[in-house]
Design a protein around this motif. Structure first.
Motif, PDB file in Angstrom:
ATOM      1  N   ASP A 310       2.504   8.180  26.554  1.00  0.00           N
ATOM      2  CA  ASP A 310       1.443   9.159  26.314  1.00  0.00           C
ATOM      3  C   ASP A 310       0.807   9.635  27.619  1.00  0.00           C
ATOM      4  O   ASP A 310      -0.346   9.345  27.936  1.00  0.00           O
ATOM      5  CB  ASP A 310       0.364   8.560  25.395  1.00  0.00           C
ATOM      6  CG  ASP A 310       0.943   8.005  24.100  1.00  0.00           C
ATOM      7  OD1 ASP A 310       2.008   8.486  23.686  1.00  0.00           O
ATOM      8  OD2 ASP A 310       0.344   7.082  23.532  1.00  0.00           O
ATOM      9  N   ASN A 337       6.952   9.669  25.347  1.00  0.00           N
ATOM     10  CA  ASN A 337       5.969  10.738  25.149  1.00  0.00           C
ATOM     11  C   ASN A 337       5.310  11.136  26.473  1.00  0.00           C
ATOM     12  O   ASN A 337       4.094  11.013  26.660  1.00  0.00           O
ATOM     13  CB  ASN A 337       4.918  10.316  24.120  1.00  0.00           C
ATOM     14  CG  ASN A 337       4.045  11.480  23.689  1.00  0.00           C
ATOM     15  OD1 ASN A 337       4.485  12.632  23.702  1.00  0.00           O
ATOM     16  ND2 ASN A 337       2.805  11.206  23.327  1.00  0.00           N
ATOM     17  N   ARG A 362      11.342  11.138  24.304  1.00  0.00           N
ATOM     18  CA  ARG A 362      10.496  12.326  24.391  1.00  0.00           C
ATOM     19  C   ARG A 362       9.886  12.471  25.790  1.00  0.00           C
ATOM     20  O   ARG A 362       8.677  12.592  25.952  1.00  0.00           O
ATOM     21  CB  ARG A 362       9.407  12.300  23.310  1.00  0.00           C
ATOM     22  CG  ARG A 362       9.952  12.051  21.914  1.00  0.00           C
ATOM     23  CD  ARG A 362       8.895  12.085  20.836  1.00  0.00           C
ATOM     24  NE  ARG A 362       7.765  11.200  21.086  1.00  0.00           N
ATOM     25  CZ  ARG A 362       7.781   9.889  20.891  1.00  0.00           C
ATOM     26  NH1 ARG A 362       8.904   9.280  20.477  1.00  0.00           N
ATOM     27  NH2 ARG A 362       6.704   9.167  21.107  1.00  0.00           N
TER      28      ARG A 362
END
Length: 397
Positions: A310, A337, A362
């Protein structure tokens, strides 16, 4: 001369920068609410001990006198020392247990350039020898201490060397430590996590562990937001880093080690980073060579279970430089992410990877083949380290 601000060996500590604490009759600090592990029973202000905040007068004796006096209250509810607004020039001084150092808004601690106010002390047993050209000794850090319990450094503060640069925090062989709500501008790593140097650190065997770093803002054009190593020979494990804002910083989290270090860096968890203008985002270096005499080049370190998730980054030159050690690769790397936007003149090869293994999910731009795509969310612990479970008390002046 630039000295590190912190070289503290602690077993229950919190570094927190939201508020202040002082005596009731001090007008400069009246009406203040703050959070702390304990509301101290005793308070004093640096000026009570002869402190002069003119930016020119040395306050080394005042700091030492104040802390020596307040250390006598450790068993009677603890004590706090308030540094009021002003420019407080000082050399090295040590903290004490059951103690709060509050640096009030408008107060700046300036590290003196007078070498005589930096005592030369014995090297830490986990280092064996000094690294300041002092043989088997070392210069004491600016704000320091060993074997301390229940120490709070708090306030809306500034700590500088007297040429104007703000220094970093150092965590040497610390257990159960929380560093939060800090804004650091540094010519070196904003936070440096260490645990001993080569054969000395291996023998001493005291890791840095249960470390939480959160809500950090860092500006460090030539170094990392958080560095793990290079002196990590006693081990570094269970480090949680979250909610970090990096601006004009060389790298986010940098792992530094080399053959001869031994020890380990493992169980590292990082999430929710926002980065702008970075040379690197991810940086691991297995060839950070700086060794004492007599080290064992066959003492290989373990780097494993490294988790990043993140994150966003803008204006990046190189997404990742991940260089493990031949025949001793860094393993268990997980990155998920993450979106990286490149600078106007980025490096052509965005992921430079050797001797590493792990997975990604990702991640843009796409990573190297040693970190293949797999649909995962990298780990971040749901449990808390003990100090994160402590309910802070609301204290008032």
């Amino acid at each position: 001369m630039i000295r590190p601000v912190f070289g503290i060996l602690v077993f229950l500590a919190i570094f927190h920068f939201p508020a202040t604490e002082s005596r009731r009759h001090q007008k400069t600090t009246s009406g203040i609410e703050f959070s702390a592990l304990n509301c101290r029973k005793h308070s004093a202000v640096l000026t009570d001990f002869g402190g002069v905040g003119d930016g020119k007068t040395s306050n080394t004796k005042a700091f030492k006198k104040a802390i020596s006096k307040l250390s006598q209250m450790a068993s009677d509810g603890g004590a706090q020392l308030v540094v009021p607004p002003g420019k407080w020039l000082t050399g090295s001084f040590n903290l004490t247990s059951h103690f709060t150092l509050f640096i009030q808004k408008g107060a700046t601690i300036l590290a003196t350039q007078d070498e005589s106010e930096w005592p030369v002390i014995a090297a830490l047993p986990s280092y064996g020898e000094g690294r300041d050209e002092t043989g088997t000794a070392r210069f004491n850090s600016l704000i320091s201490g060993t074997n301390l319990t229940d120490v709070v450094t708090t306030g809306r503060s500034t700590v500088r060397d007297s040429t104007g640069g703000i220094n970093s925090k150092r965590s040497n062989s610390c257990t159960n430590t929380l560093i939060e709500d800090c804004h650091i501008v540094s010519g070196d790593d904003c936070i440096a996590v260490k645990s001993g140097w080569d054969q000395y650190g291996i023998k001493f065997g005291m890791p840095t562990q249960q470390l939480s770093i959160r809500r950090l803002t860092c500006i460090s054009p030539k170094s990392a937001g958080v560095a793990l190593g290079s002196e990590m020979s006693g081990g570094i494990k269970d480090v949680r880093i979250e909610d970090v804002n990096l601006i004009d910083t060389e790298s986010a989290i940098r792992i530094k080690t080399a053959p001869g270090r031994g020890g380990y860096v493992k169980d590292i968890f990082a999430r929710r980073f926002t980065m702008k203008t970075m040379k690197y985002v991810f940086w691991m270096n297995g060839n950070y060579n700086s060794h004492p005499k007599g080290y064992d080049p066959k003492a290989f370190p373990e780097v494993s279970n490294i988790n990043y998730r993140d994150m966003t980054a803008e204006n990046v030159t190189l997404s990742a430089s991940l260089d493990g050690i031949e025949k001793d690769p860094f393993t268990g790397i997980c990155i998920s992410n993450v979106t990286i936007s490149l600078s106007a003149e980025p490096k052509k090869l965005q992921w430079n990877c050797t001797n590493v293994a792990g997975v990604t999910s990702r991640v843009k731009p796409g990573p190297c083949s040693l970190l293949p795509e797999k649909h995962v969310d990298c780990k971040f612990p749901t449990d808390l380290i003990p100090i994160e479970s402590v309910v802070l008390k609301k204290c008032f002046i």
